[in-house]
Every structure is written in structure tokens, then in C-alpha cells.
Write an enzyme that holds these catalytic residues in place. Structure first.
Site, PDB file in Angstrom:
ATOM      1  N   ASP A   6       8.974  -3.698   0.880  1.00 59.63           N
ATOM      2  CA  ASP A   6       7.658  -3.227   0.471  1.00 59.63           C
ATOM      3  C   ASP A   6       7.621  -3.018  -1.046  1.00 59.63           C
ATOM      4  O   ASP A   6       8.448  -2.288  -1.606  1.00 59.63           O
ATOM      5  CB  ASP A   6       7.349  -1.911   1.193  1.00 59.63           C
ATOM      6  N   GLU A  65       7.417  -8.428  -0.531  1.00 59.57           N
ATOM      7  CA  GLU A  65       5.977  -8.179  -0.397  1.00 59.57           C
ATOM      8  C   GLU A  65       5.480  -7.735  -1.777  1.00 59.57           C
ATOM      9  O   GLU A  65       5.286  -6.567  -2.046  1.00 59.57           O
ATOM     10  CB  GLU A  65       5.713  -7.106   0.668  1.00 59.57           C
ATOM     11  N   LYS A  82      -2.575   1.325  10.258  1.00 59.03           N
ATOM     12  CA  LYS A  82      -1.614   2.071   9.448  1.00 59.03           C
ATOM     13  C   LYS A  82      -1.724   3.569   9.697  1.00 59.03           C
ATOM     14  O   LYS A  82      -0.784   4.313   9.429  1.00 59.03           O
ATOM     15  CB  LYS A  82      -1.850   1.794   7.957  1.00 59.03           C
ATOM     16  N   TYR A  83      -2.870   3.988  10.205  1.00 56.18           N
ATOM     17  CA  TYR A  83      -3.108   5.426  10.336  1.00 56.18           C
ATOM     18  C   TYR A  83      -3.361   5.875  11.773  1.00 56.18           C
ATOM     19  O   TYR A  83      -3.567   7.062  12.010  1.00 56.18           O
ATOM     20  CB  TYR A  83      -4.301   5.825   9.461  1.00 56.18           C
TER      21      TYR A  83
END
Length: 1008
Positions: free
Chosen positions: A737, A766, A877-878
Site C-alpha cells: 500500500d 500500489e 472499506k468501512y
């Protein structure tokens, strides 16, 4: 060439008896007043003393004796009476003035002496010089003799002639005539267009160029002074603008002596016209120069770029400095300002003496342009294990010597070199090939040398063919064999001695000697004994042989916690195992998870990145670390390490590899903040700044400080050990990441360290950032990288981007991973394109690159976005996102087909073979993927418009197979499964959004 300037005040319009001309000429070198006609009345005493006279040498009074006695030497206008008819029987009386035919040799012979005598009388009366008007109408040779005769008695006489109308022949004739100046009318616009400079260059070798100003003056006064060798200023302008004229006179004194070649350094219409004046007839020999900067606009202009144009001057001049009271380099030019800058020739840099012996020891051969190579060998070329790597180099030497070259390679942990002779190609290119038969780092070198015996055989053969071989040629071959024997030992020496004796035995038989000296067997023995004279060896070039999945793989990304049918129930690794058949059946071979570590509770995010979570909200997996552990732990709700091991095993059974996210960031409650505070940057008040990537904010994340008080080596080793831990648990592929926000030296060290222990490890960067950083990350070790493909929707931008990746330097180190979407990126194209758009992007990603990835939900055509954002609404993501993977409208069949074709056809397993072909519609992209063995070719055509049908003519690459334009080729439609033949190079097609792509295989020799 003149060394001073001449500035003259023109009083031509003052009456002859005006007593004040000299008094009004302060600052000038002289004054000019009109003299009405040659041989007119003598001037009153003192009337012309100290003045120059402007005279037209052709104009005489009509009743002058010369006119009466020599009428053929003049042109006269005649007129009759005004009040009666013209009587053709009578000649009309002359009227006005008589004009001498001074271009006629006979007239010149008659008038030369009287004109000289009259002008000498004017000089005796005090005239200081003459300005001869309309010189183009007077023979140049006549003017030369006239000036010479006048200077015989009046050496200091100022003689100026008008340059208007003088042609090249006249100017050549006037060269060396000792003229004081050539008068040229000034037009400021001519400077911008270059006409004034061209005229100056034409005239300056004849005489100093005096720029004559118009009575109105205007903004060109300063510029006129800067470009000439002097000025002619009308009296009216002197009276109207005394300050401007005084400044112009001062400028002429500054430019005095800088009167050599002048060049214009700017083009037509430049806002700032830049002129270069030098002190030599050729700028290459100039010691001093002036830059003339003229603002041609009514607004201020910077001068930085104008000064930089000095590099185009044609000579090495040093820094510029302002002249006299001119402003400095940092002050812009005001409107219409002319500024002078002074410069001098810069001293050259002198080297030191180098001995010839040292030069003789330098390589005689040149070895360069090695391919493949990354930054000259500073970084490794990327390939995959088992791949045959073509190697090229340019090798050449002086003369016509025969060269030889060899390619050597070895594994980085080995000592023995494998070698092969390289083949010579046109233009000094040499080619070889090596095979990477082990996983890991290799190196190769290229060696070149003079092949003396090979050169002998080449030249000897040519002489034999031409019938010009001599006994000395046979003797030369024998001498080479004997020399080789002397430097050899053992069996090789014995073999060479035998060859030498055999050659000596047949020396008297030219045919037998030739057969022996040209035999391949002798060439092989001599090659073994070659001492490789003048050998040159390239620096070692590194090649990293990774496993095939570094270049070819299909990735599927999912959040393990969403593998549930109930949003309130957290998914587990066991739930992921249940999904493996579905993922396998779509053809994916890599299953990638976002971070699977404990999620922090401090500043935990709620749905859609809100800052007000509910107690049951799961937070972002990128906020790593809590009381349950950090990067070396598993989020408890996902399962245990035993559960993870079971998942790894099950995935392998389904032909899938697990990849995980390596995200170097911490939640505020990560154990490292307490245990290793020196790994972080703290504010003076004891707080810590949260992470940001504007406009995105990550209040639930803090970053480590790689160069913090205790970070080196502690943090670096701890991060390396995290990767090693997961590698020991069966993970060999890591998606990293935001690596571009971490130090490059860390990545280079860490990846090399891990791959030294696990050569099969793969790292995906990424990094959505600047190209240079993305490429550097690949150079320092990343196997793959996310790309700009996500935002490349149009035909030309796709063509340009893929062409860059396949034909320029990145082709040897940068592997593009074409992800169609990510949890962070919901591309605008997919938000508006409907199901057709998802199919279009899938086929592009799957066929343009060997690396193809999708984030779950793509196969369901999920596109709901936060308004005005590239983020998904209700982002996974949440929160937990259960899905119905059999929902209507999915494109599972397309993805399955594409992955099946990718596995079946090696041509689709790399981006490097992509070649774009002509399709005459900007909404249709069309490209070829040649098969590695050259037997066939995959063709892909895609309608980029998800809303409208598109049609086009397109070209079949028949030329690639040596088939004529009207030939036939067999076609296999890989999507529909049927076969047919195409005839002719040009074809036509219509692509509807309901079927937006075609994939064909063509091959010569096959039949439908």
C-alpha cells in the site's frame, strides 16, 4: 572597419543663410545642410564653413555651360507655352533642372573633372564633407574615383552616401572606397522581422552604417542608436526630443568599437527582440559583444529567457552585465524599452597533457548499447524463469578488422559462466541469447575482440575468389598458426604444431594450401587458441528471473469479512474457503485480501468514511493495530493462524494463491506506539499528526518515521520480519500500500533481503503517483505496479500509454498490472457506462496486459458512487458488504471467457507484444498480440463507446505473414467459437454495445 561612430545633425530644411547650424550641433560630429544643385552659385563667405553638404550629383541648373555644351550627357525635361497649342515643328524649350547621366561612361568622362573641381572649391570654402544623395543613380565606379580624388587633397573629408537602392554589384564596387558611412532609413518594425539586421550585415563590410531617423522619431530612437554605427538626426527631432536624442547619442558611444557581425537571436514577432553585436567580422572570433534587448510590446516583459538565447550566439560568451545606467538582469523591460547588456568571450577550459602510452592502453574496440539494460546496469532487468532472453550489443573498431563477440551469463550464486558466440548483424550490432533456468538473480556480460585468424580467412578467401592471392598470403596464414602454437600448451599446442607442419608441407601447392588454411576444422582449433587481442568486456548486467506469476496472473480482490450472507455477521477465513470454487471457476489464480490484521478502535471510521461510528461498526482494515496485536497478528473475527493455514491449503487445492496487503501504517492504538515510540514523529505537545493524502484524510491512521530516533535499524528490521513471518505462513505475494510514501532505500534493501530468502516472493506496488516514482519503485525491486490504465478511457491515450510501456525504457523493468477498479477507485467511466462499459474495461485489461485484476463487485457491475467522487457509495472499506454473486446482469461469463483465453494463449500473457493496428474510427481500438512461436496472432477489437454502435474499416496485418494485400487468411473467432476466412487486407465491422468486443486468432496455412 570603423572604430568610432559618426552622429550627424541634419539641417537640410534650414535656409541657406541660417547662421546657427554649428551652435545647434552640440554632441554631434557634424551637421548636414542641403546644397540645391551642383555648380550653383558660390556660397557666401562663411555660409558653409563647418558643415556637410547634401548634394545630388546629377542635378545641374538648366542653363549651365556643361549642359549647353554636352546636352547628350544630361536628361532634361522640356515644356511648351501654357496658352497655345504645341508646334511639332519646333523643339520645346528645356525647363527645370538638368540631370546628369552619371551611369553612362561617356557622361562620366565629361563630368568627372568639373565635378571634382567644384566640390574642391566647396571644401576650400569650409565644407567638411558631403552626403551624396540618390547614389544608386550614380555609377559606383564613378563614386569611387570621385571620393579618391577628393581625399587626395582633403584627407579628413566626411563622405556619406545614401544606401537606398544600391544593389550587390554596386556595394562590391564601393568596398574599399574609404566612405565615412552609408545612410540607411530606419524602420523599427524591420528589427523585429530581421530586415534591418540583414541590411546591416550586407552594408557593414562596405562602410559604417549610419541610421537615419524620421522627423517624428518615435519609440525607435533608442533601438536605432543600438543597431548602427552612427545616427543622422533631423533637426526637428533634436528640438522636439532633446533628452531622447542625447540618450541615443550616448548609446552610439557605448556601441563604438562593437561594430562587427550582428545576429538576431529571436524569431519574427518575438515580444522581446534580442540582437547580438560583436567586435569581430565573424562572431566566432569575437572577444566582446553586446546584447540588445528591445521590448516590442506596450507591456513589461521579463528578460530571463531573452538572456538565455545567448547560447545560440555561435560563440562561448560569459555572463552578461548591464551597461552604464541600464537596469540589471532581474528588472523586467518596461514597455518599448531598449536595454544593453555587455558580455565577453569566456576563457576556455584547458585540459592536462595525457601521455600517448596511456591512450594506447585504452580499449581499441567500442562496446556499447547493450540491451536489455536498466540504467546502464544499475538495476536488474526483469524477466521470468525459463525465458529465453535476447541480448544485443554494438561492437566496432577502426579499420576493417574482423571482430568476434561472446555472451556470458551465470547465476549470482555461481562462479561458472555459460557462454555462446554472438552473431554479427548489420550496423555493428551483435546478437546472442541466454536462458534463465533458475529462479533469482543472474548476470551477463558481453566480450568483444579482434578475430585475427577469422579476418585472415575472410580476406584470404576474397583474394582467392578474385584470383589475386600471392604466396605471402599463404605464408601469413602459416605464421598465425605458428604464433598460436607458441602461446598454447598441452594437447592444444600439439594440435596446432601438427596443423603448422601440414600447412608447411603443402606450401608449394596453392590449391592444397588454400583448402587447409580455409578449413573449418582449423578455424575451430585456432579459435580455442585465440588470445583475444584488444578484448573489451562490458560491465555486468543484472537480470532478475522471477516466477511466471510476476508477469502473468489474474487477481481477484475481496474483503474476507464480507464473505457472509448477513451484514451483522462478520465473515471468516472459513467463509472465504466456501467462495474458492466460485473464484476458481472465473479463472482467477491469485486471491488478494486487504489487511487482515487487528483493526484499531481509536478514531475508528464509520460508514462512508464518517467520523461518528456506531459500536458495531467494523472500521477500516487499513487502520492496523489494537490491543489484539499489530502487523504480525490476525483480526480475531477473521479466525486464527490455524484457520489461515487451512485457507492457504484450500486455496492451493483450487489452484489459487493467497496475496495479502502489506500496509505500513498504524492505528493510534497499535502496540508499536507504546513499545517503540522512537519509530514515530511526535509533535511538541505529545500528539501525533494523522495520515493524509489530500483530499483524503485518514484520522484513524498514523505513519511511522523511517528516520526517527530509534527507527534505524529497529523499524526497518521489524517491517522486514513482518513480511518474512507471512512468507513462513505460506504467503509469497504482497500487494504494498502506497510504497511511494516510504523511502526508496528501504524498499531496495527489504525486497532484496526477502527475495534472497524467498526468491519466489512477488511485490505489487500500489503507487498511483508520478511516473518517475512509479518507475523507480520497479527498478528497486517491485515485481509489478498498478498503473494509469484505470483512467485511460480514450483510444489515443490508451495507445500512447501502452506504447510507452512496450517500446521505451520501462519495457525492461516495469510490469503493468491492469486493475479495472479498486476499493479506493470507482472510475468515472464505470459510473456512467452501464454493463457494456464493464465488459469493455474487462477485455481491455485482460488482453492488453499479462497482469489483470478486479475488485469484487466488478463482476456485478457495481458503480454507485459518492456524489462527485471516484469512491464507492457504502464503501466496503468501512462496512461489511454481503453480495449476491448470481445477481442478474453480471458479467461473470465475460470474465470467465477472458481468463480461459489468457490461460490458453501465451500471446495474452504479456503486455510486451502489443501492437496497435489501423482501425479508422476513434471509438474503436484494435491491436495484435503475436504468438511467441510466430505461428499465429491474436487480434482484439473493442468498441470504446458503451452507448452507441460503432463501425469501421480496419486492416488485417497480412504483411506480417508475407501474405499479399489480396490474400486469404484463416480466422478463429475465440469468443463465438466459429471459424472462417478473411480475404483481402481491408475489412469492415460494426460493433454494438451489446457485443462490444471481438477476439480472433489468425494464422497462415490454416483453413476455416
Amino acid at each position: 572597419m570603423p572604430s568610432t561612430t559618426i552622429c550627424l545633425l541634419d539641417l537640410a530644411n534650414l535656409p541657406a543663410g541660417d547662421p546657427a547650424p554649428i551652435e545647434r550641433a552640440s554632441g554631434f560630429d557634424g551637421v548636414i545642410r542641403s546644397w540645391p544643385s551642383l555648380f550653383g552659385e558660390d556660397a557666401p563667405d562663411g555660409a558653409i564653413s563647418g558643415t556637410m553638404l547634401a548634394i545630388d550629383l546629377r542635378r545641374l541648373l538648366i542653363d549651365h555651360l556643361l549642359v549647353r555644351d554636352h546636352p547628350r550627357a544630361f536628361a532634361m525635361r522640356r515644356s511648351g507655352k501654357d496658352d497655345g497649342p504645341v508646334d511639332p515643328r519646333r523643339a520645346m524649350p528645356p525647363a527645370g533642372a538638368a540631370w546628369a547621366r552619371l551611369r553612362d561612361p561617356d557622361a562620366q568622362a565629361i563630368l568627372h573633372e568639373p565635378i571634382v573641381e567644384h566640390l574642391e572649391r566647396l571644401c576650400a570654402s569650409g565644407a567638411t564633407g558631403f552626403r551624396f544623395l540618390a547614389a544608386h543613380a550614380v555609377g559606383a565606379e564613378f563614386l569611387v574615383r570621385l571620393v579618391s580624388d577628393l581625399r587626395a587633397d582633403f584627407a579628413d573629408l566626411i563622405v556619406v552616401i545614401d544606401a537606398a537602392g544600391l544593389d550587390d554589384g554596386a556595394l562590391r564596387a564601393l568596398t574599399g572606397a574609404s566612405l565615412s558611412g552609408l545612410a540607411v532609413a530606419f524602420d523599427a518594425s524591420d528589427v523585429g522581422s530581421g530586415n534591418a539586421i540583414q541590411r546591416y550585415e550586407q552594408l557593414r563590410t562596405v562602410a559604417p552604417v549610419l541610421v537615419e531617423l524620421a522627423a517624428s522619431g518615435g519609440t525607435g530612437l533608442a533601438l536605432a542608436a543600438a543597431i548602427g554605427n552612427g545616427l543622422i538626426v533631423p533637426a526637428g527631432l533634436r528640438d522636439a526630443d532633446p533628452a531622447g536624442v542625447a540618450a541615443a547619442l550616448a548609446t552610439t558611444r557605448i556601441v563604438a568599437g562593437i561594430d562587427g557581425e550582428m545576429r538576431r537571436l529571436t524569431g519574427d514577432g518575438a515580444a522581446v527582440a534580442v540582437l547580438l553585436r560583436t567586435d569581430a567580422t565573424d562572431v566566432r572570433h569575437a572577444d566582446r559583444a553586446l546584447l540588445v534587448l528591445a521590448n516590442t510590446t506596450s507591456t513589461p516583459q521579463p528578460i530571463d529567457e531573452a538572456v538565455r538565447l545567448l547560447e545560440y550566439a555561435g560563440a562561448a560568451f560569459g555572463p552578461c552585465e548591464p551597461v552604464a545606467d541600464c537596469a540589471g538582469l532581474s528588472v523586467p523591460l518596461s514597455a518599448q524599452e531598449v536595454r544593453l547588456l555587455r558580455t565577453r568571450r569566456a576563457d576556455p577550459i584547458l585540459g592536462t597533457d595525457a601521455p600517448a602510452t596511456a591512450a594506447a592502453e585504452a580499449p581499441r574496440l567500442v562496446l556499447e548499447a547493450i540491451e536489455p539494460s536498466v540504467d546502464g546496469g544499475a538495476f536488474a532487468v526483469k524477466r521470468v524463469v525459463g525465458e529465453r532472453v535476447a541480448v544485443w550489443a554494438v561492437i566496432f573498431a577502426d579499420g576493417h578488422e574482423q571482430l568476434a563477440a561472446e555472451l556470458g551469463w551465470r547465476a549470482s550464486d555461481g562462479d561458472d559462466w555459460q557462454t555462446m558466440r554472438m552473431a554479427q548483424l548489420p550496423n555493428d550490432r551483435w546478437a546472442g541469447e541466454l536462458t534463465l533456468d533458475r529462479l533469482g538473480r543472474h548476470e551477463f556480460i558481453v566480450e568483444g575482440w579482434l578475430d585475427r585468424f577469422g579476418g585472415f580467412q575472410r580476406d584470404f578467401g576474397k583474394k582467392l575468389d578474385a584470383g589475386v592471392a600471392q604466396p605471402v598470403d599463404h605464408a601469413e596464414g602459416l605464421a598465425l598458426i605458428r604464433a598460436a602454437a607458441e602461446r598454447s600448451t598441452g594437447e592444444l599446442r600439439a594440435a596446432l604444431v601438427d596443423w603448422a607442419e601440414r600447412a608447411d608441407a603443402v606450401a608449394g601447392d596453392p590449391a592444397a594450401s588454400a583448402d587447409l588454411l580455409l578449413s573449418p576444422e582449423l578455424a575451430a582449433v585456432m579459435d580455442n587458441a585465440d588470445d583475444r587481442p584488444h578484448a573489451i568486456v562490458s560491465p555486468a548486467q543484472s537480470i532478475d528471473a522471477e516466477r511466471l506469476q510476476a508477469r502473468f496472473s489474474s487477481w481477484y480482490e475481496l474483503f474476507p469479512r464480507s464473505m457472509t450472507d448477513d451484514k451483522l455477521r462478520h465473515g471468516t477465513f472459513a467463509d472465504v474457503i466456501d467462495q474458492l470454487p466460485r473464484i476458481r471457476d472465473m479463472g482467477f489464480d491469485t486471491l488478494y485480501f486487504p489487511p487482515i490484521h487487528p483493526i484499531g478502535k481509536t478514531n475508528r471510521k464509520g460508514p462512508n468514511n464518517t467520523l461518528t461510528p456506531e459500536p458495531h461498526d467494523v472500521g477500516s482494515p487499513y487502520a492496523i493495530g489494537s490491543a489484539d496485536g499489530g502487523h504480525d497478528a490476525i483480526h480475531p473475527e477473521l479466525g486464527t493462524f490455524e484457520d489461515f493455514a487451512a485457507l492457504i491449503a484450500a486455496a492451493r487445492d483450487h489452484g489459487l494463491e493467497i496475496a495479502i496487503d502489506f500496509a505500513i501504517q498504524c492505528a493510534p492504538d497499535h502496540p508499536w506506539l507504546k513499545d517503540h515510540p522512537g519509530w514515530f514523529a511526535w509533535r511538541p505537545d505529545g500528539s501525533m499528526k494523522y495520515a493524509e493524502n489530500p483530499p483524503k484524510k485518514y484520522q484513524d491512521i498514523v505513519n511511522v518515521d523511517f528516520y526517527g530516533p530509534d527507527a534505524v535499524p529497529g523499524l526497518w528490521l521489524a517491517l522486514r520480519d513482518v513480511v518474512l513471518l507471512w512468507a513462513d505462513h505460506g504467503v509469497k505475494t504482497f500487494r504494498v500500500d502506497n510504497p511511494h510514501t516510504k523511502p526508496l532505500p528501504f524498499w531496495e534493501w527489504m525486497i532484496a533481503d526477502v527475495r534472497a530468502r524467498h526468491p519466489d516472493a512477488i511485490f505489487l506496488a500500489e503507487a498511483f503517483t508520478r511516473p518517475n516514482m512509479m518507475y523507480r519503485l520497479a527498478k528497486v525491486g517491485f515485481s509489478q505496479s498498478y498503473t494509469y490504465f484505470t483512467w485511460r478511457d480514450g483510444k489515443q491515450e490508451l495507445v500512447d500509454y501502452v506504447t510507452e510501456l512496450t517500446t521505451t525504457a520501462p519495457k525492461d523493468f516495469y510490469r503493468p498490472h491492469f486493475f479495472v477498479n479498486t476499493p479506493d477507485i470507482n472510475p468515472p467511466y464505470l459510473q456512467t457506462s452501464g454493463r457494456a462499459g464493464f465488459r469493455i474495461r474487462a477485455v481491455l485489461a485482460a488482453t492488453l496486459s499479462g497482469l489483470f485484476g478486479v475488485y469484487s463487485g466488478f463482476e456485478l457491475c457495481e458503480s454507485a458512487a459518492l456524489p462527485g467522487r471516484e469512491e464507492y457509495l457504502d464503501s466496503e472499506k468501512y462496512e461489511i458488504r454481503p453480495r449476491d454473486y448470481n445477481a442478474p446482469g453480471n458479467i461473470v461469463a465475460d470474465i470467465t471467457l477472458l481468463n480461459r483465453l489468457r490461460r490458453a494463449h501465451p500471446a495474452l500473457q504479456t503486455h510486451l507484444n502489443t501492437r496497435f493496428l489501423p482501425a479508422y474510427n476513434d471509438n474503436i481500438i484494435y491491436y495484435a498480440k503475436p504468438e511467441p512461436d510466430g505461428t499465429g496472432m491474436i487480434l482484439v477489437m473493442v468498441n470504446l463507446d458503451p452507448h452507441q454502435p460503432q463501425e469501421t474499416h480496419f486492416e488485417l496485418p497480412l504483411w506480417k505473414f508475407g501474405i499479399p494485400d489480396d490474400g486469404r487468411i484463416a480466422v478463429h473467432d475465440l469468443v463465438g467459437g466459429y471459424r472462417f476466412d478473411w480475404t483481402g487486407k481491408t475489412q469492415w465491422i460494426r460493433l454494438d454495445p451489446s457485443e462490444p468486443y471481438r477476439i480472433w486468432r489468425i494464422a497462415p496455412g490454416e483453413t476455416a
